[in-house]
Motif scaffolding. Structure first.
Motif, PDB file in Angstrom:
ATOM      1  N   ALA A   1       7.367  -9.812  25.146  1.00  0.00           N
ATOM      2  CA  ALA A   1       7.965 -11.006  23.797  1.00  0.00           C
ATOM      3  C   ALA A   1       8.126 -10.540  21.951  1.00  0.00           C
ATOM      4  N   TYR A   2       7.527  -9.733  21.992  1.00  0.00           N
ATOM      5  CA  TYR A   2       7.570  -9.933  20.433  1.00  0.00           C
ATOM      6  C   TYR A   2       7.765  -8.181  19.652  1.00  0.00           C
ATOM      7  N   ASP A   3       8.144  -8.290  18.445  1.00  0.00           N
ATOM      8  CA  ASP A   3       8.593  -6.507  18.017  1.00  0.00           C
ATOM      9  C   ASP A   3       7.230  -6.799  16.963  1.00  0.00           C
ATOM     10  N   LEU A   4       6.890  -7.650  16.281  1.00  0.00           N
ATOM     11  CA  LEU A   4       5.900  -7.525  15.955  1.00  0.00           C
ATOM     12  C   LEU A   4       4.998  -9.118  15.886  1.00  0.00           C
ATOM     13  N   ILE A   5       3.998  -9.571  15.700  1.00  0.00           N
ATOM     14  CA  ILE A   5       2.713 -10.210  15.690  1.00  0.00           C
ATOM     15  C   ILE A   5       1.960  -9.859  14.860  1.00  0.00           C
ATOM     16  N   TYR A   6       1.892 -10.992  13.684  1.00  0.00           N
ATOM     17  CA  TYR A   6       1.361 -11.162  12.524  1.00  0.00           C
ATOM     18  C   TYR A   6       0.560 -11.935  12.230  1.00  0.00           C
ATOM     19  N   CYS A   7      -1.153 -12.126  11.667  1.00  0.00           N
ATOM     20  CA  CYS A   7      -2.019 -11.913  11.844  1.00  0.00           C
ATOM     21  C   CYS A   7      -2.825 -12.555  10.050  1.00  0.00           C
ATOM     22  N   SER A   8      -2.312 -13.226   9.217  1.00  0.00           N
ATOM     23  CA  SER A   8      -3.017 -13.310   7.512  1.00  0.00           C
ATOM     24  C   SER A   8      -4.478 -14.868   7.419  1.00  0.00           C
ATOM     25  N   LEU A   9      -5.776 -13.914   7.640  1.00  0.00           N
ATOM     26  CA  LEU A   9      -6.740 -14.226   6.877  1.00  0.00           C
ATOM     27  C   LEU A   9      -7.727 -15.309   8.259  1.00  0.00           C
ATOM     28  N   VAL A  10      -7.164 -14.865   9.516  1.00  0.00           N
ATOM     29  CA  VAL A  10      -7.073 -15.365  10.936  1.00  0.00           C
ATOM     30  C   VAL A  10      -9.089 -15.149  11.582  1.00  0.00           C
ATOM     31  N   LEU A  11      -8.407 -13.704  12.098  1.00  0.00           N
ATOM     32  CA  LEU A  11      -9.517 -12.824  12.615  1.00  0.00           C
ATOM     33  C   LEU A  11     -10.871 -12.836  12.540  1.00  0.00           C
ATOM     34  N   HIS A  12     -11.479 -13.419  10.885  1.00  0.00           N
ATOM     35  CA  HIS A  12     -12.721 -13.563  10.304  1.00  0.00           C
ATOM     36  C   HIS A  12     -13.377 -15.068  11.542  1.00  0.00           C
ATOM     37  N   TYR A  13     -12.370 -15.795  11.792  1.00  0.00           N
ATOM     38  CA  TYR A  13     -12.698 -16.824  12.235  1.00  0.00           C
ATOM     39  C   TYR A  13     -13.326 -16.945  14.343  1.00  0.00           C
ATOM     40  N   ILE A  14     -12.594 -16.105  14.485  1.00  0.00           N
ATOM     41  CA  ILE A  14     -11.924 -15.794  15.799  1.00  0.00           C
ATOM     42  C   ILE A  14     -13.411 -15.447  16.416  1.00  0.00           C
TER      43      ILE A  14
END
Length: 238
Positions: free
Chosen positions: A106-119
């Motif tokens: 579905a997406y051309d860009l998936i952006y994720c800022s300063l979140v993955l270190h909580y996953i």
């Protein structure tokens, strides 16, 4: 859905006082480096995971994105994002990234800022991201640099009036870290750089760019970041 730290009134009010909360991307010292690795967003379908106040959602529209969806676990953050947005092409949804279901291809860009270190389950989310991207689409993210998240309870140590050092230990001992940031006992997940890269590659993404951004001397309050861009390869029909 797991309760969000950002919905805690004390934390949310403290977070609201940060420069990047008040002034957005213009007050994020790493933003120029982040912007340099963004692909063209003209007519792009964009997903922002952990969208917060929606600063990047609105920036994506300024850069020509056709449609932007922002997802965040915090209802308080989404309420603030909605208050700040006047654009029918931007939508916000509440969702826990540990459990989120994403539309495929579905997406051309998936952006994720300063979140993955909580996953906690990063591998599971990586697979969802890969399948949600269009072939040839991009996954761009920022995290606190693993050198910064590695120590257990460490802090800057002053050597003299002009020099400080960051003690590094337990880099390869991955897992939960607790730190005091705005409130005490904030839980984050430490992973080595190789783990981030290999997990995304194993999910079917290819490395496009890695940037290890470090604050300048005058940016003493800023932390180091890893800025990364991956892509979902376009498979040949041959």
């Amino acid at each position: 859905m797991s309760p969000s730290l950002y919905d805690d009134p004390k934390f949310f009010n403290g977070y609201a006082q940060l420069g990047r909360s008040k002034h957005g991307l213009a007050d994020a010292p790493e933003w120029p480096a982040v912007a340099e690795v963004l692909p063209s967003l003209k007519d792009a379908e964009v997903l922002d995971l952990g969208c917060g106040y929606g600063w990047f959602c609105r920036e994506a529209r300024k850069r020509g994105a056709k449609r932007v969806l922002g997802i965040d676990v915090s209802q308080k953050m989404l309420d603030r994002a909605s208050e700040m947005t006047r654009d029918d092409a931007i939508q916000y949804e509440q969702g826990d990234l540990e459990e989120v279901v994403l539309e495929q291809d579905a997406y051309d860009l998936i952006y994720c800022s300063l979140v993955l270190h909580y996953i906690v389950d990063f591998a599971k989310l990586a697979e969802k991201i890969q399948s949600a991207l269009k072939p040839g689409g991009y996954f761009n993210f920022t995290i606190e640099h693993p050198l910064y998240t590695a120590p257990k309870g460490s802090h800057w140590i002053s050597v003299d009036e002009e020099h400080k050092i960051w003690p590094l230990d337990d880099y390869l001992l991955e897992g939960e870290r607790r730190t005091n940031w705005i409130v005490e006992g904030v839980v984050k997940q430490h992973r080595a750089l190789a783990t981030y890269v290999n997990t995304l590659v194993e999910a079917g993404l290819g490395v496009r760019k890695l940037v290890e951004w470090w604050p300048k001397p005058e940016q003493v309050e800023a932390m180091p970041f890893l800025i990364a861009s991956f892509t979902r390869p376009v498979r040949s029909s041959a």
